[in-house]
Design a protein around this motif. Sequence first.
Motif, mmCIF file in Angstrom:
data_model
loop_
_atom_site.group_PDB
_atom_site.id
_atom_site.type_symbol
_atom_site.label_atom_id
_atom_site.label_comp_id
_atom_site.label_asym_id
_atom_site.label_seq_id
_atom_site.Cartn_x
_atom_site.Cartn_y
_atom_site.Cartn_z
ATOM 1 N N LEU A 19 -9.829 5.103 -5.529
ATOM 2 C CA LEU A 19 -9.930 5.562 -4.330
ATOM 3 C C LEU A 19 -9.795 5.002 -2.737
ATOM 4 C CD1 LEU A 19 -12.391 8.649 -5.246
ATOM 5 C CD2 LEU A 19 -9.420 8.832 -5.034
ATOM 6 N N GLY A 20 -10.036 3.887 -3.052
ATOM 7 C CA GLY A 20 -10.196 2.493 -2.411
ATOM 8 C C GLY A 20 -11.199 2.589 -1.677
ATOM 9 N N ILE A 21 -12.277 2.832 -2.356
ATOM 10 C CA ILE A 21 -13.634 2.303 -1.438
ATOM 11 C C ILE A 21 -14.445 1.909 -2.427
ATOM 12 C CG2 ILE A 21 -15.966 4.647 -1.188
ATOM 13 C CD1 ILE A 21 -14.674 6.278 -2.856
ATOM 14 N N GLY A 22 -13.974 0.653 -1.131
ATOM 15 C CA GLY A 22 -14.588 -0.993 -1.371
ATOM 16 C C GLY A 22 -15.699 -0.745 -2.021
ATOM 17 N N ASN A 23 -15.917 -0.554 -0.899
ATOM 18 C CA ASN A 23 -18.384 -0.724 -0.349
ATOM 19 C C ASN A 23 -18.926 0.368 -1.592
ATOM 20 O OD1 ASN A 23 -16.769 -1.662 1.765
ATOM 21 N ND2 ASN A 23 -17.752 -0.401 3.100
ATOM 22 N N ALA A 24 -18.072 0.688 -2.254
ATOM 23 C CA ALA A 24 -18.887 1.763 -3.244
ATOM 24 C C ALA A 24 -18.661 0.927 -4.388
ATOM 25 C CB ALA A 24 -18.537 3.374 -3.922
ATOM 26 N N ALA A 25 -17.611 0.287 -4.546
ATOM 27 C CA ALA A 25 -16.448 -0.144 -5.925
ATOM 28 C C ALA A 25 -17.883 -1.361 -6.236
ATOM 29 C CB ALA A 25 -15.844 -0.236 -6.225
ATOM 30 N N THR A 29 -7.477 1.566 2.559
ATOM 31 C CA THR A 29 -8.567 1.434 3.353
ATOM 32 C C THR A 29 -8.149 1.130 4.119
ATOM 33 O OG1 THR A 29 -10.554 1.564 2.415
ATOM 34 C CG2 THR A 29 -9.130 4.136 2.507
ATOM 35 N N THR A 30 -8.828 -0.161 4.054
ATOM 36 C CA THR A 30 -9.187 -1.265 4.829
ATOM 37 C C THR A 30 -7.100 -2.051 5.569
ATOM 38 O OG1 THR A 30 -10.793 -1.844 3.912
ATOM 39 C CG2 THR A 30 -9.827 -3.163 5.178
ATOM 40 N N VAL A 31 -6.249 -1.575 4.238
ATOM 41 C CA VAL A 31 -4.784 -2.205 5.391
ATOM 42 C C VAL A 31 -4.519 -0.993 5.715
ATOM 43 C CG1 VAL A 31 -2.608 -2.473 4.491
ATOM 44 C CG2 VAL A 31 -5.010 -3.805 2.857
ATOM 45 N N ILE A 32 -4.468 0.293 5.833
ATOM 46 C CA ILE A 32 -4.232 1.280 6.817
ATOM 47 C C ILE A 32 -4.765 0.986 7.766
ATOM 48 C CG2 ILE A 32 -4.135 3.891 7.355
ATOM 49 C CD1 ILE A 32 -3.981 3.692 3.750
ATOM 50 N N ALA A 33 -6.683 1.194 7.913
ATOM 51 C CA ALA A 33 -7.321 0.788 9.769
ATOM 52 C C ALA A 33 -6.314 -0.601 10.004
ATOM 53 C CB ALA A 33 -9.157 0.374 9.100
ATOM 54 N N HIS A 70 -2.378 -0.635 16.332
ATOM 55 C CA HIS A 70 -0.643 0.521 16.566
ATOM 56 C C HIS A 70 0.336 0.601 15.530
ATOM 57 C CE1 HIS A 70 -4.347 0.376 19.752
ATOM 58 N NE2 HIS A 70 -3.431 -0.783 19.622
ATOM 59 N N SER A 71 0.251 0.114 14.297
ATOM 60 C CA SER A 71 1.728 0.216 13.866
ATOM 61 C C SER A 71 1.985 1.512 13.921
ATOM 62 C CB SER A 71 1.312 0.279 12.177
ATOM 63 O OG SER A 71 2.446 1.011 11.060
ATOM 64 N N ALA A 72 3.620 1.929 14.408
ATOM 65 C CA ALA A 72 4.191 3.559 13.830
ATOM 66 C C ALA A 72 4.178 3.939 12.299
ATOM 67 C CB ALA A 72 6.040 3.136 14.397
ATOM 68 N N HIS A 73 4.090 3.500 11.193
ATOM 69 C CA HIS A 73 3.414 4.376 10.218
ATOM 70 C C HIS A 73 1.937 3.467 9.310
ATOM 71 C CE1 HIS A 73 7.338 7.248 11.269
ATOM 72 N NE2 HIS A 73 8.007 5.594 11.226
ATOM 73 N N PRO A 74 0.975 3.170 9.770
ATOM 74 C CA PRO A 74 -0.192 2.959 9.192
ATOM 75 C C PRO A 74 -0.229 3.314 7.242
ATOM 76 C CG PRO A 74 -0.960 4.458 10.622
ATOM 77 C CD PRO A 74 0.232 4.711 10.846
ATOM 78 N N THR A 75 0.637 4.009 7.281
ATOM 79 C CA THR A 75 0.397 4.498 5.803
ATOM 80 C C THR A 75 1.621 3.945 5.110
ATOM 81 O OG1 THR A 75 0.999 7.038 6.172
ATOM 82 C CG2 THR A 75 -1.638 6.230 6.225
ATOM 83 N N ALA A 76 2.664 3.504 5.930
ATOM 84 C CA ALA A 76 3.818 3.315 4.731
ATOM 85 C C ALA A 76 3.267 2.281 4.061
ATOM 86 C CB ALA A 76 4.438 2.887 5.587
ATOM 87 N N VAL A 77 2.436 1.808 3.575
ATOM 88 C CA VAL A 77 2.441 0.782 2.863
ATOM 89 C C VAL A 77 1.593 1.077 1.599
ATOM 90 C CG1 VAL A 77 2.237 -1.178 4.264
ATOM 91 C CG2 VAL A 77 -0.537 0.386 3.592
#
Length: 198
Positions: free
Chosen positions: A101-107, A148-152, A158-165
């Motif tokens: 789930l991308g919760i690295g801080n909890a992982a 989550t970190t890459v999206i952030a 200011h990426s036009a599509h931050p979730t494209a990755v």
Amino acid sequence: MIDFIWLTLFLSGIVIAMFTGNMSHVANAILKGAESGVQLSIGLISAIALWLGLMNIAQQAGAVGWLSARLRPVARFLFPSVPPEHPAMGAILANMSANLLGIGNAATPLGLQAMRELQTLNPDKETASEAMCTLLAVNTASITLIPTTVIAMRMQYHSAHPTAVVGTTLVASAIGTVAAIALDRMYRTIDRRRRGKA
């Protein structure tokens, strides 16, 4: 060792700058690097807080528990030496779910807890067990559904599509995980054969 390499690179750069008369450039680069690091960190706080908040809501809503239940057969296959009801298995499942789930801080704390629990099952306290090596390989390469970190960071710049990755991250992390598991099994087989000959 890596600390020594970085220190050597840093100090050699300063020494070369001193002898070539470029010390002012080095000083400016250090200050600008520190400034951009602080700006990036402050900018990431809001985006990471948003994603971690959403993931926390998902966790409290039972998404991690639901995912852990789905991952149990996979965990039993990857960790055959760990009893299904042992606390180590619960920590492993929670760690794998948090990574997915991308919760690295909890992982991270969940991974440390899983290692502590696996150590209680380890007959040789001075050497990592097969299950510990597998957990390290899976945790390091883990498949990530939501990076989550890459999206952030993409939102920060200011990426036009931050979730494209998301798709490419899923494919890359899946390939990395398969490779990590394959190498873990290969080295495990080599180690067993070596110990069998000794």
